[in-house]
Design a protein around this motif. Sequence first.
Motif, PDB file in Angstrom:
ATOM      1  N   PHE A  25       0.830  -1.210   0.000  1.00 40.17           N
ATOM      2  CA  PHE A  25       0.000   0.000   0.000  1.00 40.17           C
ATOM      3  C   PHE A  25       0.864   1.259   0.000  1.00 40.17           C
ATOM      4  N   VAL A  26       1.920   1.273   0.810  1.00 38.52           N
ATOM      5  CA  VAL A  26       2.792   2.453   0.879  1.00 38.52           C
ATOM      6  C   VAL A  26       3.493   2.686  -0.455  1.00 38.52           C
ATOM      7  N   VAL A  27       4.014   1.609  -1.049  1.00 41.00           N
ATOM      8  CA  VAL A  27       4.713   1.755  -2.328  1.00 41.00           C
ATOM      9  C   VAL A  27       3.769   2.237  -3.416  1.00 41.00           C
ATOM     10  N   ALA A  28       2.558   1.652  -3.436  1.00 41.12           N
ATOM     11  CA  ALA A  28       1.592   2.075  -4.446  1.00 41.12           C
ATOM     12  C   ALA A  28       1.192   3.535  -4.248  1.00 41.12           C
ATOM     13  N   THR A  29       0.975   3.918  -2.992  1.00 47.59           N
ATOM     14  CA  THR A  29       0.607   5.306  -2.715  1.00 47.59           C
ATOM     15  C   THR A  29       1.737   6.257  -3.081  1.00 47.59           C
ATOM     16  N   LEU A  30       2.977   5.866  -2.734  1.00 45.91           N
ATOM     17  CA  LEU A  30       4.129   6.703  -3.072  1.00 45.91           C
ATOM     18  C   LEU A  30       4.292   6.828  -4.578  1.00 45.91           C
ATOM     19  N   ARG A  31       4.163   5.717  -5.294  1.00 48.07           N
ATOM     20  CA  ARG A  31       4.314   5.749  -6.751  1.00 48.07           C
ATOM     21  C   ARG A  31       3.240   6.645  -7.379  1.00 48.07           C
ATOM     22  N   ASP A  32       1.999   6.477  -6.924  1.00 45.03           N
ATOM     23  CA  ASP A  32       0.915   7.291  -7.490  1.00 45.03           C
ATOM     24  C   ASP A  32       1.118   8.767  -7.171  1.00 45.03           C
ATOM     25  N   SER A  51       5.310  18.457 -23.516  1.00 40.53           N
ATOM     26  CA  SER A  51       6.331  18.707 -22.506  1.00 40.53           C
ATOM     27  C   SER A  51       6.401  17.503 -21.567  1.00 40.53           C
ATOM     28  N   GLY A  52       7.617  17.048 -21.267  1.00 39.27           N
ATOM     29  CA  GLY A  52       7.786  15.862 -20.409  1.00 39.27           C
ATOM     30  C   GLY A  52       8.468  16.197 -19.100  1.00 39.27           C
ATOM     31  N   ALA A  53       8.072  15.473 -18.067  1.00 36.08           N
ATOM     32  CA  ALA A  53       8.694  15.594 -16.740  1.00 36.08           C
ATOM     33  C   ALA A  53       9.255  14.228 -16.358  1.00 36.08           C
ATOM     34  N   SER A  54      10.489  14.219 -15.901  1.00 32.60           N
ATOM     35  CA  SER A  54      11.170  12.959 -15.606  1.00 32.60           C
ATOM     36  C   SER A  54      10.490  12.202 -14.465  1.00 32.60           C
ATOM     37  N   LEU A  55      10.385  10.876 -14.607  1.00 37.46           N
ATOM     38  CA  LEU A  55       9.873   9.998 -13.554  1.00 37.46           C
ATOM     39  C   LEU A  55      11.019   9.324 -12.797  1.00 37.46           C
ATOM     40  N   GLY A  56      12.213   9.813 -13.008  1.00 39.58           N
ATOM     41  CA  GLY A  56      13.361   9.204 -12.335  1.00 39.58           C
ATOM     42  C   GLY A  56      13.283   9.325 -10.821  1.00 39.58           C
ATOM     43  N   ALA A  57      12.832  10.502 -10.346  1.00 36.00           N
ATOM     44  CA  ALA A  57      12.724  10.683  -8.899  1.00 36.00           C
ATOM     45  C   ALA A  57      11.721   9.701  -8.308  1.00 36.00           C
ATOM     46  N   GLN A  58      10.621   9.492  -9.045  1.00 37.21           N
ATOM     47  CA  GLN A  58       9.622   8.537  -8.582  1.00 37.21           C
ATOM     48  C   GLN A  58      10.214   7.138  -8.497  1.00 37.21           C
ATOM     49  N   GLN A  59      10.894   6.736  -9.568  1.00 36.92           N
ATOM     50  CA  GLN A  59      11.460   5.398  -9.595  1.00 36.92           C
ATOM     51  C   GLN A  59      12.530   5.220  -8.517  1.00 36.92           C
ATOM     52  N   GLU A  60      13.343   6.225  -8.309  1.00 38.34           N
ATOM     53  CA  GLU A  60      14.383   6.135  -7.304  1.00 38.34           C
ATOM     54  C   GLU A  60      13.792   6.055  -5.893  1.00 38.34           C
ATOM     55  N   ALA A  61      12.767   6.895  -5.653  1.00 38.20           N
ATOM     56  CA  ALA A  61      12.141   6.882  -4.331  1.00 38.20           C
ATOM     57  C   ALA A  61      11.464   5.541  -4.056  1.00 38.20           C
ATOM     58  N   THR A 112      14.136   2.980  -3.365  1.00 37.13           N
ATOM     59  CA  THR A 112      14.735   3.165  -2.035  1.00 37.13           C
ATOM     60  C   THR A 112      13.807   2.633  -0.942  1.00 37.13           C
ATOM     61  N   VAL A 113      12.521   2.990  -1.049  1.00 37.20           N
ATOM     62  CA  VAL A 113      11.559   2.523  -0.043  1.00 37.20           C
ATOM     63  C   VAL A 113      11.448   1.002  -0.084  1.00 37.20           C
ATOM     64  N   THR A 114      11.405   0.435  -1.282  1.00 31.47           N
ATOM     65  CA  THR A 114      11.294  -1.022  -1.404  1.00 31.47           C
ATOM     66  C   THR A 114      12.497  -1.725  -0.797  1.00 31.47           C
ATOM     67  N   ARG A 115      13.704  -1.197  -1.084  1.00 27.05           N
ATOM     68  CA  ARG A 115      14.904  -1.801  -0.503  1.00 27.05           C
ATOM     69  C   ARG A 115      14.910  -1.699   1.018  1.00 27.05           C
ATOM     70  N   SER A 116      14.478  -0.533   1.499  1.00 32.61           N
ATOM     71  CA  SER A 116      14.443  -0.350   2.961  1.00 32.61           C
ATOM     72  C   SER A 116      13.496  -1.354   3.608  1.00 32.61           C
ATOM     73  N   MET A 117      12.357  -1.567   2.958  1.00 37.57           N
ATOM     74  CA  MET A 117      11.397  -2.527   3.509  1.00 37.57           C
ATOM     75  C   MET A 117      11.932  -3.950   3.452  1.00 37.57           C
ATOM     76  N   LEU A 118      12.588  -4.290   2.356  1.00 40.22           N
ATOM     77  CA  LEU A 118      13.122  -5.636   2.218  1.00 40.22           C
ATOM     78  C   LEU A 118      14.207  -5.912   3.247  1.00 40.22           C
TER      79      LEU A 118
END
Length: 493
Positions: free
Chosen positions: A28-35, A188-198, A201-207
Amino acid sequence: MRRASVRVRAALGATLVVALALVAAGFFVVATLRDGLADTARLNAENAARGTAARLADVSRTEVRQLDGLDGDDPAQVVDANGKVLGASDPVQGRGPMADFARPERSDDDTGTGKDPEDSDSEDADDGDSGSGGAEVDADSENKILTFPVDDDGEVTYDKEDIVRSQEFDVAAVQGRTRDGTPVTVYSGASLGAQQEAVSTVTRSMLFGLPVLLLVVAGVTWLVTRRALRPVEGIRQEMSAITASTDLSRRVPEPDARDEVARLARTTNETLAALEMSVDRQRRFVADASHELRSPIASLRTQLEVAAAHPELLDLDEAVEDTVRLQTLAADLLLLARLDAGERPAEGRVALDALVREHVAQRVADPHPVRVEALDGGEVRGSAGQLSRVLANLLDNAQRHGRSGVSVAVRREGDELALSVSDDGEGVPEEERERIFERFVRLDAARSRDEGGAGLGLAIARDVAERHGGTLRVAGPSRGGATFVLRLPLAGD
């Protein structure tokens, strides 16, 4: 297969529950963060596209290339109605319109394909003709997701041999017009790199954190359960010692608490107390029975031995009397044994008034006359034989202690029938009115075994009354003597 201990099962159960809860919470946290981050990128792309579209009103068609907003590192394009690129930022410089070389993003529609059949040809053409740009766009919505390959320096590249990884951009399309009235579309495009990195990071921390947290939960549960079950182990050890020693006077330790374990300890001690009382009562019963049986047996043996040596000295009447006493005592002991074993009375309907008439008619040899005062009708449930035994014991007791007469009555009192037997003797002292119902108890006036009996009649009468759902009490009437009252519930229809 041997089951694990309670502590192990509790620790494993708690760990499993926490693991499931944490995994669900993690998703739930990862999905909420990604969205949330995706919404932020989408909003940034839309704001950038609107800002560029707003500045188009100040430039002509030919001046679009020099427009501010097309000089950044994020992909941006201005495309006219004919699909001609009028201006573009460096990442998409020299490329065709974004919408032309983009592949539709897969969605949950159309059995997982997420694209219309007519888009398939466009996708295939883009894969072959768009080069290594490989832009991916959701053609069915205003916002699009583009994927650009980047090299080791983080720069966007279109050379397939230099591609190391890819970066996604959320692209927004906004309509606008130049100063000379040319309709254009601003991408116009906005990078999703910050989203993917965050998210990474959260997924690794949880694992990494989940196993540590589960170990902590398992350890704490183990310690808490061990502490909670320590009194139970004390109870078990004490019960084992009591079983080994057969000393029922011992008691298990009671924790100074108000929890389930403390209640278990108190209930165990109450059970041990009741068991000790029952065993003591059984021992006294055996001792008293042995003592009571010894006298008539010894007397009968003496008379038989005398008769064997001197037949002329045999007192036949006394021998018969001792035999009858022995038979009566044996019958009383057998009845008490059956009652102690939990024998339930037979299910039947008994009319107490008829039972009284039958007994009074048969007792013609009693020393005192029996007077019937009242006989109300009514039936009770139970064993006719056992209730007859109660009435006989009460009448025998009244005849033994009465001076001149005995009275009996059956009265209806609400939903009960009350059978009373009264005598005009000395009565029963108030402090002795419960004691006389104990087994082998005889008051001072009835200590003679020849006249007072073995002291089992009233004990048998009360036991039978209680097993029929009734009561047996003794009181002193106003004219003296004693009155025994048996109350039994009326039988329903």
